[in-house]
Design an enzyme around this catalytic site. Sequence first.
Site: not given
Ligand code: 9MR
Length: 573
Positions: A371, A487
């Site tokens: 990101e 994702e």
């Molecule tokens: O699903 C993930 C959630 O449990 C975490 O709290 C969050 C922060 O680390 O990240 C979520 O996963 C994200 C991913 O790492 C990057 N793209 C967006 C995803 C969904 O929010």
Amino acid sequence: MAVRVDRRAVLAAAGALLAGASTSCTGGSVPARGPATDLLEGRDWAHFAGAVPTRAGVRITRLDRRITRQDGSGGQPNPPVNLRGPHLVFRGDLRIEALLTRPAGTDAYLHLYGETPVVYDEWRQERRGARIGVAGGRIRFDRWDGDSDRPAVTRAFGRDFGDEVRLAVEVRGSRLVLEADGKAVGSVPGRDVFGRGRIWFGADAQGDGDGWTLGGLRAMPLGRGRMSVQDAPALEVPRSTDALRDLAADLDRPIRIGTALAAGPLLTDSDYRETAGEEFSLLTPENDFKPQFVQPRRGVFAFQEGDSLVDFAAANDMQVHAHTLVWFEALPSWMRAEMTHADRRRVMTEHIRAVAGHFRGRVAEWDVVNEPMSDEDEDYTNDNLGLRPHLWFEAMGERYIDIAFRTAREADPHAVLYLNEYGVEEDGPRWDALHALLIRLMERGVPIDGVGFQNHEYAPGDRTDPEVFRRKVRALARLGLKARVSEMDVLVGVGEEDVQARQFAGKLAVCREEPNCTSFSTWGFTDRYGSTADIRHYPPSPGDALPWDASYEAKPAYWALRDALSRSDSGRR
Ligand code: 9MR
């Protein structure tokens, strides 16, 4: 691999001391003790984060794992659970004895989980459990009732306990009786905290110092109680030949079908484990590889949950798409602290070397940079070129991306390296800026192999046309880059299951058809643990964004994914 604690060493170190704990003087009638079972000797403590089995017992490293929110605030303690170790299954009363050896100033805690917590990295749903330990020379007890992050009961008993303390907890009807060094110190209401007849173990170190040693741990039934010890389940699960992964493998140009998984449910929920292994050929660690988990203190690494995911993948012939090395979220607070630009760069490269180095040869791919594109209009009109002005960018400018990819390539030369981004499936300035960035990276010879399109659909406005997405995949092909759906989840409303099914299937069809698209992954697979859960409630209420519902019933989205893999025509419009 030294997985199990050495029998003789532990017995020699702890046997005599624990035996001394048998002289209970709790005042009331003392129930007869059944045979004791050693919970260290021959049991798995090597997959417990921060723990190192030694001759003197299990060394517990101070990890300081905490939950921080996206903006870096928060700090809920997040101590690990020994999910691959022994747990108790019991009826009636029982007694647990532990020997804690700690340097002065170190607080040592043993956690007894009646139900394992659900751990994400921005929240931890604490369920029923208790914690007993020695802190500041006193015996401390806390009880969680499964309705709040905070303990419902907190007590302290006695004082001046030394470096070595023999603790015992007895579950006696609805009370918990606590003992230290052979003497009763108190009794607290148990409030059904172990009502499910299960106890998992965890341990935590706090205060100064680097840790303490669990020199002994054993349990025995009391009175007419019954108790047995169970080890973690086998990681290999039965396979069918007709799951999503089989359909994807049978295509003329096979692709991988993946999902994001978490170590907690994988080791405690057999439906989760079995569906994951049966249906998917690619595993993305949802949170367990993130910096907050793997490097909670500078230079202190804990890879055990991540290793369990890798072991699960290997046992079930899945590949690992590792996630993620450089991001602005899920960082331990020390990583966000003020530091010089040179130190910030060192922190980033050391993290990449350590983490990619640890998993080298065991993961197929990495999200190296996650990101990088900004959400703010102003970052598109100045020199940022659409890049998010986060801590890594501030220290190194755009070159943080070059440095990250080069460092990752050196650390794991065979891994396929991705940049992963959301909201770039559609036309617009984010995509334009990303495309321009990719051209600059290619011109500079940065070792990037592909781009992951996250494809999160959280609101109707997020829904993108598969044909627009197809153009992005083709634009990457022209740059010589791979693409993947990394994702995907599709939050809908009641009665919109067909919308969800269409969205999933449309993107999968594009991935199947475009030669540079390597894999299609969803962000979790069951609503039971989906990341779109509403966490304002306790416990959180599940979202509906995934192909299986919270009871593991396949939804129309699942059947549509199968369809997109089975159709003999190309499925193109
Ligand atoms: O699903 C993930 C959630 O449990 C975490 O709290 C969050 C922060 O680390 O990240 C979520 O996963 C994200 C991913 O790492 C990057 N793209 C967006 C995803 C969904 O929010």
